[in-house]
Design a protein around this motif. Structure first.
Motif, mmCIF file in Angstrom:
data_model
loop_
_atom_site.group_PDB
_atom_site.id
_atom_site.type_symbol
_atom_site.label_atom_id
_atom_site.label_comp_id
_atom_site.label_asym_id
_atom_site.label_seq_id
_atom_site.Cartn_x
_atom_site.Cartn_y
_atom_site.Cartn_z
ATOM 1 N N SER A 211 0.823 -1.203 0.000
ATOM 2 C CA SER A 211 0.000 0.000 0.000
ATOM 3 C C SER A 211 0.857 1.253 0.000
ATOM 4 O O SER A 211 2.053 1.229 0.335
ATOM 5 C CB SER A 211 -0.913 0.021 1.230
ATOM 6 O OG SER A 211 -0.142 0.212 2.406
ATOM 7 N N GLU A 212 0.234 2.366 -0.348
ATOM 8 C CA GLU A 212 0.928 3.649 -0.317
ATOM 9 C C GLU A 212 1.397 3.973 1.099
ATOM 10 O O GLU A 212 2.519 4.451 1.298
ATOM 11 C CB GLU A 212 0.003 4.744 -0.841
ATOM 12 C CG GLU A 212 0.638 6.118 -0.918
ATOM 13 C CD GLU A 212 -0.316 7.170 -1.444
ATOM 14 O OE1 GLU A 212 0.006 8.364 -1.316
ATOM 15 O OE2 GLU A 212 -1.389 6.824 -1.980
ATOM 16 N N GLY A 215 4.399 1.975 1.938
ATOM 17 C CA GLY A 215 5.544 2.491 1.200
ATOM 18 C C GLY A 215 6.138 3.722 1.843
ATOM 19 O O GLY A 215 7.366 3.877 1.925
ATOM 20 N N ARG A 216 5.269 4.632 2.290
ATOM 21 C CA ARG A 216 5.763 5.837 2.945
ATOM 22 C C ARG A 216 6.532 5.487 4.223
ATOM 23 O O ARG A 216 7.578 6.076 4.530
ATOM 24 C CB ARG A 216 4.603 6.771 3.266
ATOM 25 C CG ARG A 216 3.953 7.398 2.040
ATOM 26 C CD ARG A 216 2.811 8.327 2.430
ATOM 27 N NE ARG A 216 2.119 8.838 1.270
ATOM 28 C CZ ARG A 216 2.532 9.854 0.511
ATOM 29 N NH1 ARG A 216 3.654 10.471 0.833
ATOM 30 N NH2 ARG A 216 1.830 10.249 -0.533
ATOM 31 N N LEU A 233 3.754 0.319 -5.356
ATOM 32 C CA LEU A 233 2.626 0.599 -4.473
ATOM 33 C C LEU A 233 1.298 0.406 -5.207
ATOM 34 O O LEU A 233 1.211 -0.387 -6.134
ATOM 35 C CB LEU A 233 2.781 1.997 -3.890
ATOM 36 C CG LEU A 233 4.160 2.273 -3.249
ATOM 37 C CD1 LEU A 233 4.242 3.688 -2.720
ATOM 38 C CD2 LEU A 233 4.448 1.262 -2.147
ATOM 39 N N CYS A 266 -2.666 -5.021 -8.173
ATOM 40 C CA CYS A 266 -2.294 -3.613 -8.320
ATOM 41 C C CYS A 266 -2.456 -3.146 -9.756
ATOM 42 O O CYS A 266 -2.828 -2.004 -10.008
ATOM 43 C CB CYS A 266 -0.847 -3.399 -7.887
ATOM 44 S SG CYS A 266 -0.537 -3.732 -6.146
ATOM 45 N N THR A 388 -3.861 10.078 -8.149
ATOM 46 C CA THR A 388 -2.477 10.214 -7.685
ATOM 47 C C THR A 388 -1.630 9.023 -8.103
ATOM 48 O O THR A 388 -0.407 9.043 -7.940
ATOM 49 C CB THR A 388 -2.432 10.335 -6.150
ATOM 50 O OG1 THR A 388 -3.019 9.169 -5.569
ATOM 51 C CG2 THR A 388 -3.177 11.572 -5.690
ATOM 52 N N PHE A 389 -2.268 7.967 -8.628
ATOM 53 C CA PHE A 389 -1.531 6.762 -8.992
ATOM 54 C C PHE A 389 -1.018 6.828 -10.421
ATOM 55 O O PHE A 389 -1.507 7.600 -11.244
ATOM 56 C CB PHE A 389 -2.424 5.525 -8.829
ATOM 57 C CG PHE A 389 -2.848 5.258 -7.412
ATOM 58 C CD1 PHE A 389 -1.921 4.863 -6.464
ATOM 59 C CD2 PHE A 389 -4.174 5.397 -7.021
ATOM 60 C CE1 PHE A 389 -2.304 4.610 -5.150
ATOM 61 C CE2 PHE A 389 -4.563 5.146 -5.717
ATOM 62 C CZ PHE A 389 -3.627 4.760 -4.779
ATOM 63 N N ALA A 434 2.263 8.298 -6.941
ATOM 64 C CA ALA A 434 2.084 7.569 -5.683
ATOM 65 C C ALA A 434 2.135 6.059 -5.869
ATOM 66 O O ALA A 434 1.966 5.312 -4.899
ATOM 67 C CB ALA A 434 0.758 7.966 -5.028
ATOM 68 N N SER A 435 2.375 5.595 -7.086
ATOM 69 C CA SER A 435 2.527 4.156 -7.320
ATOM 70 C C SER A 435 3.943 3.673 -7.074
ATOM 71 O O SER A 435 4.228 2.486 -7.216
ATOM 72 C CB SER A 435 2.089 3.799 -8.746
ATOM 73 O OG SER A 435 0.689 3.914 -8.888
ATOM 74 N N GLY A 436 4.848 4.598 -6.720
ATOM 75 C CA GLY A 436 6.173 4.168 -6.315
ATOM 76 C C GLY A 436 7.276 4.579 -7.257
ATOM 77 O O GLY A 436 7.099 5.424 -8.138
#
Length: 458
Positions: A211-212, A215-216, A233, A266, A388-389, A434-436
């Motif tokens: 998950s986001e 990841g953070r 993410l 995902c 955001t992804f 935000a997907s990494g």
């Protein structure tokens, strides 16, 4: 979350495990560090032979391992067996290609830098921590393990707490294949214990799929310790259909894209953005096909959609749908929790979502599709890019200029034209926004956890 196997089809707890305590965690990190000193001294040929042996074990044990995946996270049995076979293919891919991917790269004109020779080389880093999810519990772990081990690194696997038996199976796989003891180990720990492992100086890097929020957290801990990370993410991938598309193929693929792995992927198509000219026909046929899917026991080969992996995940999905409906969304199929044991949710299609619905920005991790009407190609790209992804995307058009335009215009780590997003060992995999960041698979994936060393000789 308890470390336990809880059957999603029944809700029954089948096995529970004690988390590893500080002493056992220390023992395993020390073993990984020791194994690294041995593994980095071996040749590519030796590591390739061990990877091929691990692949052979996976294939030989595929039936039993697939049933384990079904019981732990609810994957339909045919898809579970396919995951095992794909994982074996990934091991063989790096056995075949690792040496070429990590070969020394000489500078064509060393005199330009005042040298007689100059080159770069790739060297392994050491033990790498992998924080992995439950949705593809073998493939996700092995698409890290295969390149990491092929490069000469060792691996520590912190798997999701609801797939402990799969984690333990992987814990023993590589030692049985011939790798040094400790080359790849599972850590049965909760998320609260991850930061301390990252801080350990013997652990040299971290990769996470999840998950986001996860990841953070991992990125923050790794950043404080100045350690390399790769993050894969969440995603809310667009599936765009234009008037020139083969509608039969687009509809059939859309159903698979949204419901594969019970909708818990995902890179599954989640937002179906359809041009106004074909919107009515696509939405009708898509909703009819979704409503006709067979939902049931994931061990039954006839089942197309099984339960969600966790009760919390099922409840979260139901809340997203309820929120969307309360804000005006129209239900074209499904939309409810069925009256049966286990963590099932009806395959669902929603249309006419309002901009303030949570589902517009949040990831639906389950068999729920959101339909959007686009006025033209530019509108479709706008809708696709509004989240955001930016993991992957799928575009359906037979117009060559449209294809090229969407490849340039979509904010995503991948664009699949007239096909469903799939991960292949041969292609880099990862996202933006935000997907990494960073990449798995292909040459890019094996190079992520190496030291690119420059050598200059006068």
């Amino acid at each position: 979350m308890a470390i336990a196997t809880i059957n999603p089809a029944t809700g029954a707890t089948e096995r529970e495990f004690e988390p590893h305590g500080p002493a056992e965690i220390e023992r395993r990190i020390a073993l990984a560090h020791k194994a690294f000193t041995e593994l980095k001294a071996t040749t590519f040929a030796q590591r390739a032979a061990w990877l091929r042996r691990a692949a052979d074990l996976l294939d030989a044990e595929a039936e039993g391992t697939a049933r384990l995946l079904v019981v732990e996270m609810g994957k339909p049995i045919a898809q579970a067996e396919a995951e095992i076979r794909k994982s074996a293919k990934g091991l063989r891919y790096y056995a075949d290609h690792a040496e070429a991917f990590l070969a020394d790269e000489p500078l064509a004109d060393p005199a330009a830098v005042g040298a007689s020779r100059a080159w770069t080389r790739y060297e392994p880093l050491g033990p790498v921590l992998a924080v992995m999810p439950w949705n593809f519990p073998v493939w996700q772990a092995l698409r890290f393990a295969a390149p990491a081990l092929a490069a000469g690194n060792t691996g520590l696997l912190k798997h999701a707490s609801n797939v402990p038996q799969t984690a333990l199976y992987l814990d023993g796989l590589f030692e049985r294949a011939g790798f040094p003891v400790g080359a790849f180990q599972a850590l049965l720990i909760g998320s609260g214990a991850v930061a301390a492992v990252i801080e350990d100086p013997r652990v040299r890097a971290v990769t996470l799929t999840g998950s986001e929020a996860a990841g953070r957290s991992v990125a923050a801990a790794a950043g404080a310790a100045i350690k390399k990370t790769v993050l894969e993410l969440g995603g809310s991938d667009p599936f765009i259909v234009l008037p020139s598309a083969d509608l039969d193929a687009a509809v059939a693929t859309a159903v698979t894209a949204r419901t594969i792995n019970n909708g818990q992927s995902c890179i599954a198509g989640k937002r179906f953005i359809v041009h106004a000219e074909v919107y009515e026909e696509f939405s009708r046929r898509f909703a009819e096909r979704i409503a006709a899917l067979t939902v049931g026991d994931p061990l039954d080969p006839a089942t197309e959609v099984g339960p969600l992996a966790t009760r919390a995940g099922r409840d979260e999905l139901a809340e997203l749908v309820q929120d969307a409906v309360a804000k005006g969304a129209k239900v074209l199929a499904g939309g409810a929790v069925p009256d049966r044991e286990g963590w099932f949710y009806e395959p669902t299609v929603l249309a006419d979502l309002s901009e303030d619905a949570r589902l517009v920005q949040e990831e639906a991790f389950g068999p729920v599709a959101a339909l959007y009407r686009a006025e033209d190609a530019a509108d479709a790209a706008r809708i696709a890019n509004q989240t955001t992804f930016g993991l992957s995307s799928s575009v359906w058009t037979n117009d060559a200029e449209e294809q090229d335009w969407f490849v340039r215009s979509l904010d995503a780590g991948a664009v699949f034209v007239n096909g469903m997003t799939v991960s292949f060992p041969e292609l880099p995999f990862g996202g933006v926004k935000a997907s990494g960041y960073g990449r798995e698979l292909a040459a890019a994936g094996i190079r992520e956890f190496t030291n690119l060393k420059t050598v200059w000789k006068g």
